[in-house]
Enzyme design. Structure first.
Site, mmCIF file in Angstrom:
data_model
loop_
_atom_site.group_PDB
_atom_site.id
_atom_site.type_symbol
_atom_site.label_atom_id
_atom_site.label_comp_id
_atom_site.label_asym_id
_atom_site.label_seq_id
_atom_site.Cartn_x
_atom_site.Cartn_y
_atom_site.Cartn_z
ATOM 1 N N THR A 7 -4.303 -3.797 -0.630
ATOM 2 C CA THR A 7 -5.032 -4.700 0.259
ATOM 3 C C THR A 7 -6.324 -5.150 -0.400
ATOM 4 O O THR A 7 -6.867 -4.443 -1.264
ATOM 5 C CB THR A 7 -5.361 -4.021 1.617
ATOM 6 O OG1 THR A 7 -5.994 -4.975 2.473
ATOM 7 C CG2 THR A 7 -6.281 -2.816 1.470
ATOM 8 N N SER A 8 -6.801 -6.316 0.041
ATOM 9 C CA SER A 8 -8.111 -6.769 -0.423
ATOM 10 C C SER A 8 -9.154 -6.500 0.661
ATOM 11 O O SER A 8 -10.304 -6.899 0.527
ATOM 12 C CB SER A 8 -8.057 -8.277 -0.708
ATOM 13 O OG SER A 8 -7.714 -8.955 0.493
ATOM 14 N N ASN A 9 -8.718 -5.849 1.732
ATOM 15 C CA ASN A 9 -9.555 -5.697 2.923
ATOM 16 C C ASN A 9 -9.971 -4.223 3.089
ATOM 17 O O ASN A 9 -9.162 -3.376 3.454
ATOM 18 C CB ASN A 9 -8.733 -6.181 4.128
ATOM 19 C CG ASN A 9 -9.512 -6.160 5.418
ATOM 20 O OD1 ASN A 9 -10.360 -5.304 5.619
ATOM 21 N ND2 ASN A 9 -9.198 -7.082 6.300
ATOM 22 N N LYS A 12 -9.317 -2.477 6.498
ATOM 23 C CA LYS A 12 -7.943 -1.994 6.710
ATOM 24 C C LYS A 12 -7.762 -0.630 6.054
ATOM 25 O O LYS A 12 -7.187 0.280 6.639
ATOM 26 C CB LYS A 12 -6.945 -2.945 6.037
ATOM 27 C CG LYS A 12 -6.509 -4.113 6.847
ATOM 28 C CD LYS A 12 -5.347 -4.768 6.093
ATOM 29 C CE LYS A 12 -4.955 -6.077 6.694
ATOM 30 N NZ LYS A 12 -3.887 -6.737 5.910
ATOM 31 N N ASP A 65 0.594 -6.794 6.726
ATOM 32 C CA ASP A 65 0.231 -8.168 7.086
ATOM 33 C C ASP A 65 0.071 -8.209 8.599
ATOM 34 O O ASP A 65 0.929 -7.715 9.336
ATOM 35 C CB ASP A 65 1.285 -9.168 6.614
ATOM 36 C CG ASP A 65 0.706 -10.573 6.593
ATOM 37 O OD1 ASP A 65 -0.422 -10.748 6.090
ATOM 38 O OD2 ASP A 65 1.360 -11.500 7.098
ATOM 39 N N SER A 66 -1.028 -8.762 9.035
ATOM 40 C CA SER A 66 -1.356 -8.749 10.461
ATOM 41 C C SER A 66 -1.805 -10.127 10.897
ATOM 42 O O SER A 66 -2.196 -10.957 10.072
ATOM 43 C CB SER A 66 -2.500 -7.771 10.737
ATOM 44 O OG SER A 66 -2.186 -6.501 10.244
ATOM 45 N N GLY A 141 -12.740 -9.570 11.121
ATOM 46 C CA GLY A 141 -11.899 -10.668 11.607
ATOM 47 C C GLY A 141 -12.185 -11.026 13.060
ATOM 48 O O GLY A 141 -13.333 -11.258 13.459
ATOM 49 N N ASP A 143 -12.006 -9.211 15.659
ATOM 50 C CA ASP A 143 -12.373 -8.060 16.510
ATOM 51 C C ASP A 143 -13.441 -8.386 17.571
ATOM 52 O O ASP A 143 -13.334 -7.901 18.699
ATOM 53 C CB ASP A 143 -12.846 -6.873 15.655
ATOM 54 C CG ASP A 143 -11.684 -6.115 15.029
ATOM 55 O OD1 ASP A 143 -10.531 -6.355 15.425
ATOM 56 O OD2 ASP A 143 -11.936 -5.286 14.140
ATOM 57 N N LYS A 163 -10.480 2.073 18.211
ATOM 58 C CA LYS A 163 -9.700 0.864 17.863
ATOM 59 C C LYS A 163 -8.278 1.264 17.455
ATOM 60 O O LYS A 163 -7.299 0.674 17.917
ATOM 61 C CB LYS A 163 -10.377 0.064 16.733
ATOM 62 C CG LYS A 163 -9.549 -1.157 16.340
ATOM 63 C CD LYS A 163 -10.113 -1.973 15.191
ATOM 64 C CE LYS A 163 -9.071 -3.024 14.738
ATOM 65 N NZ LYS A 163 -9.480 -3.792 13.562
#
Ligand code: ITT
Length: 188
Positions: A7-9, A12, A65-66, A141, A143, A163
């Protein structure tokens, strides 16, 4: 058990670390790239990404992927959630939905590719609604504008553990671990 997340996040990655540690799974970061293809479903995006990574010689990894799906926008932004966040942000999303039904749903698809467990996907969803203004500083994002069903706080007002208890990703993790166990037992 150990899984490597592509991931690049970084948010996450932290959500996976915190969500999976109590279930006995340690999560590491795997630095690798895959181009997100244009497709109709999250699962297609995940499967294409897994194919690319395998073709690039990677083994033993997990991808996520979300997206946020809004029925009154015919499911938009859905698979385009990253692009819409990048171009319009939460404020743009609030403008898009102005005057429309605010029901929304986060979805997450996790894909695992492992020599030991094989290749599979699991999904999780979090139904809820988009509120009228941004609230909270946690998370990432969409949220700050999303409240899951049965709650009053946005994901951005919750700590990560809370969460994960209500989120699409947390629910996909809850499906992931029994599937991993089932596959491990099947090998014995
Ligand atoms: P990857 O490198 O893992 O792909 P990403 O941030 O691009 O990281 P996705 O493509 O899965 O992640 O997500 C698309 C967008 O959907 C993401 O940029 C966020 O804006 C939004 N999103 C996904 N999960 C979210 C969550 O838990 N909370 C808020 N927004 C989320």
């Amino acid at each position: 058990m150990r899984l490597r997340l592509v991931t690049s996040n970084r948010h996450k990655l932290e959500e996976y670390r915190q969500g999976l540690a109590p279930l006995g799974v340690a999560v590491e970061h795997l630095q690798a790239d895959c181009d997100e293809i244009q497709a109709d479903t999250l699962e297609e995006v995940v499967l294409a990404c897994m194919r690319q990574l395998r073709a690039g010689g990677h083994r033993d990894f997990m991808v996520d992927d979300s997206g946020l799906f809004v029925p009154s926008l015919n499911g938009f932004p859905g698979v385009y959630s990253a692009y819409v966040m990048h171009t319009l942000g939460c404020q743009g999303m609030l403008r898009l939905i102005d005057g429309l039904d605010r029901k929304a749903r986060f979805e997450c698809c996790i894909g695992v590719c492992s020599d030991e467990l094989g290749e599979f996907t699991v999904t999780g969803a979090s139904p809820g609604r988009i509120i009228h203004e941004e609230r909270g500083m946690e998370g990432f994002g969409y949220d700050p504008i999303f409240v899951p069903d049965g709650q009053e706080l946005t994901f951005a007002q919750m700590d990560m553990g809370t969460k994960n208890a209500y989120s699409h990703r947390g629910r996909a993790m809850q499906a992931l671990v029994p599937e991993m166990r089932r596959r491990m037992e099947g090998r014995r």
